[in-house]
Design an enzyme around this catalytic site. Structure first.
Site, short mmCIF file in Angstrom:
data_model
loop_
_atom_site.label_atom_id
_atom_site.label_comp_id
_atom_site.label_asym_id
_atom_site.label_seq_id
_atom_site.Cartn_x
_atom_site.Cartn_y
_atom_site.Cartn_z
CG HIS A 1 -0.76 0.36 2.62
ND1 HIS A 1 0.44 -1.22 3.49
CD2 HIS A 1 -0.66 1.16 3.37
CE1 HIS A 1 0.58 -0.28 4.03
NE2 HIS A 1 0.23 0.57 4.68
CG HIS B 1 0.21 4.19 4.55
ND1 HIS B 1 -1.17 4.17 6.14
CD2 HIS B 1 -0.85 5.88 4.43
CE1 HIS B 1 -1.91 4.88 5.74
NE2 HIS B 1 -2.06 5.50 5.42
CG ASP C 1 4.77 2.74 7.56
OD1 ASP C 1 4.23 3.07 6.24
OD2 ASP C 1 4.73 1.91 8.33
CG HIS C 2 4.15 -0.61 4.48
ND1 HIS C 2 4.23 -2.04 4.73
CD2 HIS C 2 4.06 0.02 5.25
CE1 HIS C 2 3.82 -1.86 5.97
NE2 HIS C 2 3.25 -0.44 5.93
CG HIS D 1 -3.65 -0.20 6.61
ND1 HIS D 1 -4.13 0.32 7.87
CD2 HIS D 1 -3.35 0.74 5.93
CE1 HIS D 1 -3.08 1.11 8.60
NE2 HIS D 1 -2.33 1.29 7.50
CG ASP E 1 0.52 -0.96 7.82
OD1 ASP E 1 1.63 -1.99 8.15
OD2 ASP E 1 0.59 -0.13 7.66
CG HIS F 1 3.96 -2.69 10.67
ND1 HIS F 1 2.51 -1.17 11.70
CD2 HIS F 1 3.87 -1.67 9.77
CE1 HIS F 1 2.96 -0.61 11.05
NE2 HIS F 1 2.86 -0.15 9.75
#
Length: 304
Positions: A63, A65, A67-68, A143, A213, A271
């Site tokens: 996805h 975000h 941090d990914h 999410h 997530d 995570h």
């Protein structure tokens, strides 16, 4: 058996800490390397893990975000600087495509390799990658934005040849592949030797599920049947259950419930929220529900 391993590059969540990098890992299947998520710091972690950049054949983003995926454009640039020529497949939610193309026009316009972008429908469970030895399928997650997990499944393995029987019946080496494929053997006297006497069954195919997530989904286990090893986000402990619900994340106990209900062999936790100085509390909560739970950590390697 051929190697099927998971190399942990980052297992932290959105806020960086001195102890953990954000989400990234390499799935190694029969000599092929696949990168799953690509947060900041992924390149450094690849170096520390002694994983060759040039061997990564595909990237799977769960996805959008940061941090990914914030590390993706930097890694693509490095591939070019290293002289990569092999095409690279990127599987990600479709919203990333235009942005990635703009970044590549700015930073990667004179490189000698091509990026093949494959838009992923995060709402569907479907096979998006297929080769001779494995498939990769999506798993819809829940999410705050479109998100999916990925399941890497080995295809059925060939049975093992019984060397004693091959020698006893003096079967030519040239016939071994036919026997592995199911053929019987006919002796010079016309006797039919059943294939089942010439081979032993192969090991069951293995499967690895990466569920990033997501809030706890009581029915998620139904989509994970046959999975050997499950990575399921465990951002919080039960002390922060309300935060997990608010931000559409899971607790370690909830991750363990998914693992137990899916009948997997082992659960990998990750995570972690930056509020936890010691993730042992998460491990204890998970093991109360599913004993074969493990904490991930940077540089750790798990056999699937």
């Amino acid at each position: 058996m051929e190697p099927f391993r998971v190399h942990i590059l980052g297992c932290g969540s959105a806020l960086p800490t001195p102890r953990h990098y954000a989400s990234a890992q390499v799935v190694e299947v029969r000599g092929k390397l696949f990168l799953v998520d690509c947060a900041e710091g992924t390149q450094v972690q690849l170096r520390r893990s002694h994983i060759r950049f040039t061997k990564i054949s595909a990237v799977f983003i769960t996805h959008l975000h940061g941090d990914h995926c914030f590390g993706l454009i930097g890694m693509l640039s490095t591939f070019g600087l290293l002289g990569r020529t092999a095409r690279l497949a990127v599987y990600a939610p479709g919203e990333l495509e235009d942005m990635l193309k703009q970044q590549m026009r700015m930073f990667c316009h004179d490189f000698d390799y091509e990026v093949d972008f494959h838009a992923v429908d995060t709402r569907q469970q479907q096979v998006i990658y297929d080769d001779r030895s494995l498939t990769v399928e999506t798993v819809p997650l829940e999410h705050r934005m479109p998100c999916c997990g990925y399941v890497f499944r080995e295809k059925n393995l060939l049975p093992h040849i019984r060397r004693d029987m091959i020698d006893f019946y003096e079967i030519p080496i040239s016939q071994v592949n036919n026997i592995k494929a199911g053929a019987d053997w006919v002796t010079p006297d016309g006797e039919i030797i059943a294939n089942s006497r010439l081979v032993t069954p192969a090991e069951p195919p293995r499967a690895y599920a990466y569920c990033s997530d997501t809030r706890y989904i009581p029915t998620l286990h139904e989509r994970l049947k046959g999975v050997t090893t499950l990575y399921h986000e465990s951002t919080y402990g039960e002390d922060n259950l309300l935060l997990a619900q608010k931000y559409h994340h899971s607790t370690a106990r909830q991750a363990a419930q998914v693992a137990r209900d899916a009948g997997v062999r082992q659960l990998l936790l990750g995570h972690y929220s930056s509020r936890y100085e010691d993730e042992q509390v998460l491990l204890r909560e998970a093991q109360e529900v599913f004993p074969n739970s493990f904490l991930t950590d940077e540089q750790a390697i798990f056999d699937v």
